[in-house]
Enzyme design. Structure first.
Site, mmCIF file in Angstrom:
data_model
loop_
_atom_site.group_PDB
_atom_site.id
_atom_site.type_symbol
_atom_site.label_atom_id
_atom_site.label_comp_id
_atom_site.label_asym_id
_atom_site.label_seq_id
_atom_site.Cartn_x
_atom_site.Cartn_y
_atom_site.Cartn_z
ATOM 1 N N GLY A 1 -6.590 -4.921 -2.069
ATOM 2 C CA GLY A 1 -5.230 -4.648 -2.505
ATOM 3 C C GLY A 1 -4.532 -3.724 -1.540
ATOM 4 O O GLY A 1 -5.039 -3.450 -0.451
ATOM 5 N N ASN A 2 -3.370 -3.226 -1.925
ATOM 6 C CA ASN A 2 -2.660 -2.275 -1.071
ATOM 7 C C ASN A 2 -1.928 -1.255 -1.934
ATOM 8 O O ASN A 2 -1.961 -1.320 -3.154
ATOM 9 C CB ASN A 2 -1.722 -3.008 -0.102
ATOM 10 C CG ASN A 2 -0.675 -3.819 -0.831
ATOM 11 O OD1 ASN A 2 0.145 -3.280 -1.555
ATOM 12 N ND2 ASN A 2 -0.721 -5.132 -0.643
ATOM 13 N N ARG A 3 -1.276 -0.309 -1.276
ATOM 14 C CA ARG A 3 -0.718 0.852 -1.965
ATOM 15 C C ARG A 3 0.712 0.666 -2.450
ATOM 16 O O ARG A 3 1.370 1.628 -2.817
ATOM 17 C CB ARG A 3 -0.818 2.073 -1.046
ATOM 18 C CG ARG A 3 -2.258 2.477 -0.765
ATOM 19 C CD ARG A 3 -2.383 3.388 0.444
ATOM 20 N NE ARG A 3 -1.605 4.604 0.340
ATOM 21 C CZ ARG A 3 -2.019 5.707 -0.289
ATOM 22 N NH1 ARG A 3 -3.200 5.731 -0.856
ATOM 23 N NH2 ARG A 3 -1.254 6.753 -0.335
ATOM 24 N N SER A 4 1.189 -0.558 -2.456
ATOM 25 C CA SER A 4 2.556 -0.783 -2.937
ATOM 26 C C SER A 4 2.665 -0.453 -4.428
ATOM 27 O O SER A 4 1.837 -0.880 -5.231
ATOM 28 C CB SER A 4 2.952 -2.243 -2.714
ATOM 29 O OG SER A 4 4.199 -2.492 -3.319
ATOM 30 N N ALA B 1 4.647 -6.306 -0.871
ATOM 31 C CA ALA B 1 3.656 -6.047 0.177
ATOM 32 C C ALA B 1 2.600 -7.148 0.070
ATOM 33 O O ALA B 1 1.728 -7.102 -0.795
ATOM 34 C CB ALA B 1 3.035 -4.670 -0.026
#
Ligand code: C5P
Length: 235
Positions: free
Chosen positions: A29-32, A99
């Protein structure tokens, strides 16, 4: 009927991050946080538009559907791609704030991946995801129909050799969209925060239409940034 600069216009907003499953319990995943995308949807609604929000994984709850707002949730980049593809055809404006994971695990393990007895480190092979933004721009050119204005977003840290604005300018050209919103990011900058700093760059053709070449610069809340992006797109 609503009033405002986007009255009668259809706007598609993508928000949040994608989640790429590795096995039944793990993902990349990512930090969005989804805050900027949500603020864009709200600003477009306030500008009178009919809004379709495609929400990926967000820290903030996705809003409920309401008058002039429809909401669709997705998880992976492939799901996001399919959702954008079907919504973009009838849209006037696409705000691509999500993102999107550039890579996904090449193989999804049906069973949870176990630690090996011999202590070797596991290897995850990654495969590229499609570039949804660039694909949407290309499809529009092929079909002669699609959003009039496509807005991309770029999260750039910059480095010793590269000014983030130069990187964003190159990305604007590469993606082929009308506007590109540069977010200068760092570990504790922008992601998940309520405040942001953006530059809105316009393509060469759009600069000619608008009659001014300087990127719009906004330091403020994500709501203020969203307002500036919607105003620029409406222009
Ligand atoms: O190339 P980069 O990921 O920095 O580009 C960011 C922009 O491209 C964002 O608007 C993002 O939503 C979009 N994007 C996309 N598909 C991808 C990766 C990014 O549409 N696979």
């Amino acid at each position: 009927p609503s009033e405002g600069p986007l009255s009668g216009r259809r706007v598609v907003v993508t928000a949040g991050g994608t989640r790429e499953p590795l096995d039944p319990v793990r993902y990349l995943g990512n930090r969005s946080s989804g805050k900027q995308g949500l603020a864009l949807a709200e600003a477009a609604l306030a500008a009178g538009a009919q809004v379709h929000l495609i929400a990926g994984v967000m820290d903030v709850p996705a809003p409920a559907a309401q008058d002039r707002l429809t909401v669709e949730t997705v998880e992976t980049a492939e799901e996001l791609h399919a959702a954008v593809e079907s919504a973009a055809a009838a849209a006037d404006l696409l705000l691509m704030a999500a993102a999107v994971a550039d890579f996904r695990p090449a193989d999804y393990a049906e069973a949870k991946i176990k630690k090996t007895d011999d202590g070797t480190d596991p290897v995850i092979h990654l495969q590229r995801n499609p570039d949804i933004l660039a694909t949407t721009v290309r499809r529009r050119a092929e079909r002669g129909t699609g959003p009039t204005v496509i807005v991309g977003f770029a999260a750039e840290t910059g480095d010793a050799e590269n000014d983030p604005l130069d990187l964003a300018q190159a990305k604007l050209l590469r993606k082929g969209c009308e506007l590109l919103v540069l977010n200068r990011v760092g570990r504790n900058l922008v992601f998940g925060q309520d405040d942001t700093e953006i530059h809105i760059l316009a393509s060469f053709g759009v600069q000619g239409l608008l009659g001014d070449a300087d990127p719009v610069h906004v330091v403020g809340t994500k709501q203020e940034a969203a307002q500036a992006v919607v105003d620029r797109a409406a222009q």
